[in-house]
Design a protein around this motif. Structure first.
Motif, PDB file in Angstrom:
ATOM      1  N   ASP A 106       0.825  -1.206   0.000  1.00 10.08           N
ATOM      2  CA  ASP A 106       0.000   0.000   0.000  1.00 10.08           C
ATOM      3  C   ASP A 106       0.859   1.256   0.000  1.00 10.08           C
ATOM      4  OD1 ASP A 106      -2.276  -1.525  -0.029  1.00 10.08           O
ATOM      5  OD2 ASP A 106      -2.650  -1.382   2.125  1.00 10.08           O
ATOM      6  N   PHE A 107       1.921   1.252   0.802  1.00 10.49           N
ATOM      7  CA  PHE A 107       2.783   2.431   0.859  1.00 10.49           C
ATOM      8  C   PHE A 107       3.625   2.570  -0.414  1.00 10.49           C
ATOM      9  CE2 PHE A 107       1.575   2.955   5.194  1.00 10.49           C
ATOM     10  CZ  PHE A 107       1.873   4.267   5.498  1.00 10.49           C
ATOM     11  N   GLU A 108       4.003   1.445  -1.009  1.00  7.17           N
ATOM     12  CA  GLU A 108       4.728   1.515  -2.278  1.00  7.17           C
ATOM     13  C   GLU A 108       3.827   2.097  -3.373  1.00  7.17           C
ATOM     14  OE1 GLU A 108       7.670  -1.294  -4.984  1.00  7.17           O
ATOM     15  OE2 GLU A 108       6.206  -2.225  -3.648  1.00  7.17           O
ATOM     16  N   LYS A 109       2.566   1.716  -3.347  1.00  8.83           N
ATOM     17  CA  LYS A 109       1.607   2.267  -4.299  1.00  8.83           C
ATOM     18  C   LYS A 109       1.423   3.762  -4.066  1.00  8.83           C
ATOM     19  CE  LYS A 109      -3.097   1.615  -6.055  1.00  8.83           C
ATOM     20  NZ  LYS A 109      -4.360   0.836  -5.920  1.00  8.83           N
ATOM     21  N   LEU A 110       1.423   4.163  -2.797  1.00  6.56           N
ATOM     22  CA  LEU A 110       1.298   5.585  -2.461  1.00  6.56           C
ATOM     23  C   LEU A 110       2.466   6.377  -3.039  1.00  6.56           C
ATOM     24  CD1 LEU A 110      -0.407   7.620  -0.755  1.00  6.56           C
ATOM     25  CD2 LEU A 110       1.204   7.184   1.107  1.00  6.56           C
ATOM     26  N   LEU A 111       3.664   5.816  -2.967  1.00 10.81           N
ATOM     27  CA  LEU A 111       4.847   6.475  -3.525  1.00 10.81           C
ATOM     28  C   LEU A 111       4.787   6.530  -5.041  1.00 10.81           C
ATOM     29  CD1 LEU A 111       7.731   7.637  -3.357  1.00 10.81           C
ATOM     30  CD2 LEU A 111       8.582   5.278  -3.253  1.00 10.81           C
ATOM     31  N   ASN A 112       4.396   5.437  -5.659  1.00  9.47           N
ATOM     32  CA  ASN A 112       4.384   5.364  -7.122  1.00  9.47           C
ATOM     33  C   ASN A 112       3.268   6.198  -7.750  1.00  9.47           C
ATOM     34  OD1 ASN A 112       6.568   3.605  -7.108  1.00  9.47           O
ATOM     35  ND2 ASN A 112       5.279   1.787  -7.031  1.00  9.47           N
ATOM     36  N   ASP A 113       2.112   6.241  -7.096  1.00  8.99           N
ATOM     37  CA  ASP A 113       0.957   6.952  -7.670  1.00  8.99           C
ATOM     38  C   ASP A 113       0.931   8.436  -7.311  1.00  8.99           C
ATOM     39  OD1 ASP A 113       0.246   4.545  -8.657  1.00  8.99           O
ATOM     40  OD2 ASP A 113      -1.409   4.177  -7.270  1.00  8.99           O
ATOM     41  N   SER A 114       1.718   8.828  -6.311  1.00  9.10           N
ATOM     42  CA  SER A 114       1.771  10.227  -5.850  1.00  9.10           C
ATOM     43  C   SER A 114       0.409  10.727  -5.381  1.00  9.10           C
ATOM     44  CB  SER A 114       2.294  11.135  -6.978  1.00  9.10           C
ATOM     45  OG  SER A 114       3.527  10.687  -7.459  1.00  9.10           O
ATOM     46  N   LEU A 115      -0.426   9.806  -4.927  1.00  6.30           N
ATOM     47  CA  LEU A 115      -1.779  10.177  -4.491  1.00  6.30           C
ATOM     48  C   LEU A 115      -1.710  11.078  -3.260  1.00  6.30           C
ATOM     49  CD1 LEU A 115      -4.798   9.620  -5.075  1.00  6.30           C
ATOM     50  CD2 LEU A 115      -4.664   7.753  -3.392  1.00  6.30           C
ATOM     51  N   PHE A 116      -2.377  12.225  -3.321  1.00  3.29           N
ATOM     52  CA  PHE A 116      -2.445  13.205  -2.214  1.00  3.29           C
ATOM     53  C   PHE A 116      -1.053  13.742  -1.830  1.00  3.29           C
ATOM     54  CE2 PHE A 116      -6.088  10.250  -1.189  1.00  3.29           C
ATOM     55  CZ  PHE A 116      -7.058  11.073  -1.736  1.00  3.29           C
ATOM     56  N   SER A 117      -0.112  13.734  -2.744  1.00  3.92           N
ATOM     57  CA  SER A 117       1.218  14.262  -2.442  1.00  3.92           C
ATOM     58  C   SER A 117       1.129  15.762  -2.159  1.00  3.92           C
ATOM     59  CB  SER A 117       2.179  14.013  -3.611  1.00  3.92           C
ATOM     60  OG  SER A 117       1.733  14.683  -4.770  1.00  3.92           O
ATOM     61  N   ASP A 118       1.987  16.245  -1.254  1.00  2.00           N
ATOM     62  CA  ASP A 118       1.943  17.659  -0.876  1.00  2.00           C
ATOM     63  C   ASP A 118       3.325  18.305  -0.843  1.00  2.00           C
ATOM     64  OD1 ASP A 118       2.862  16.240   1.268  1.00  2.00           O
ATOM     65  OD2 ASP A 118       1.350  16.928   2.689  1.00  2.00           O
ATOM     66  N   VAL A 119       4.339  17.595  -1.349  1.00  4.43           N
ATOM     67  CA  VAL A 119       5.689  18.150  -1.403  1.00  4.43           C
ATOM     68  C   VAL A 119       6.452  17.464  -2.540  1.00  4.43           C
ATOM     69  CG1 VAL A 119       6.648  16.489   0.226  1.00  4.43           C
ATOM     70  CG2 VAL A 119       7.740  18.716  -0.024  1.00  4.43           C
TER      71      VAL A 119
END
Length: 289
Positions: A106-119
């Protein structure tokens, strides 16, 4: 430590810690011709206090020399073992409801998809990774400081990194999923990054990878790298490698000829002086100092 024999056929090795620790253990047999072989590696796990822990078993048939295999006994008939215990403060608690692999995915997907990124984190070449303040701040005190104060990074939401794109990707992968897939390929670069961002878990992985590659030829370079990045475990293990019958050979390498740090030479000298080593080695080091 406790060594137990059974019917003269095997030796079992146990250890005990006076306090609860989270550690990794390695049992290495020192063979002839300055060679070593790891016979047991237990990855990081929680060890309870004052409770005997099983480490490894050596069988009688492994000590003899059959079919041309390396024998474990040295020329003097002794068995020499090296026991390494690496303790970390990054204690992991196993979850019972969420599998670790799912959380990592899940966290790897968060990094790859940039979902809700703020920086945005930019590599030395200018490549941009869209990441998350909360994740960065929770994993690195250095990155957290960017957002705690009135810094340029806090105002622009852009962090400039001194590391190249591929290396920075590996650092972010560790930050998000606690793994470094390329640590065996680029341990030197990742050690520098781990020191720079104060990622103790990544530093431990790099120290282990670098120690696996220690030879007579690169021991001095490895020691210098450990000293530069405050890698205490790697430095101690490399010093032990030098002291353990390798010092005379190492003083004839190119790395030794190029060494410039008097403090580093002094640390080698002081470390091997704690044991009985050849007088000519001590004398040659004393002359340098």
């Amino acid at each position: 430590m406790q060594l137990l024999g059974r019917s003269n056929e095997l030796i079992e090795i146990y250890y005990m810690s006076p306090i609860p620790v989270f550690l990794k253990s390695i049992v290495t047999v020192c063979l002839q011709r300055f060679e070593e072989r790891s016979i047991a590696i237990k990855d990081y796990h929680t060890v309870q206090a004052n409770k005997w822990q099983y480490l490894a078993t050596l069988y009688k048939h492994d000590l003899a020399n059959y079919d041309g295999r390396d024998k474990f006994l040295l020329n003097n008939g002794k068995l020499q073992l090296k026991l390494q215990f690496m303790v970390t403060n990054d204690v992991k608690v196993e979850g019972v409801n969420i599998p670790e692999t799912q959380l990592s995915n899940d966290f790897e997907k968060l990094l790859n998809d940039s979902l809700f990124s703020d920086v945005v984190m930019k590599s030395a070449e200018g490549f941009e990774y869209k990441v998350h303040k909360a994740v960065l701040a929770s994993r690195s005190q250095v990155l957290k400081a960017h957002f705690d104060h009135n810094t340029t990074e806090c105002l622009t939401n852009i962090i400039e990194s001194p590391f190249e794109t591929d290396s920075l990707r590996e650092v972010l992968t560790f930050i998000y999923i606690d793994k470094a897939p390329r640590v065996d390929e680029i341990p030197e670069i990742l050690l520098a990054a781990a020191d720079y961002y104060q990622l103790s878990g990544l530093k431990s992985l790099c120290e282990e990878a670098l120690y696996k590659k220690v030879t007579v030829e690169n021991a001095i370079e490895t020691l210098q790298l450990a000293d530069l990045h405050s890698a205490k475990t790697l430095k101690e293990l490399t010093l032990e490698f030098i002291k353990d019958g390798q010092a005379k050979l190492i003083t004839k390498t190119e790395g030794w000829a190029k060494i410039k740090s008097v403090e580093l030479i002094k640390s080698i000298y002081e470390y091997i002086m704690t044991d009985d080593v050849e007088a000519d080695i001590k004398q040659s080091m004393a002359q340098i100092l």
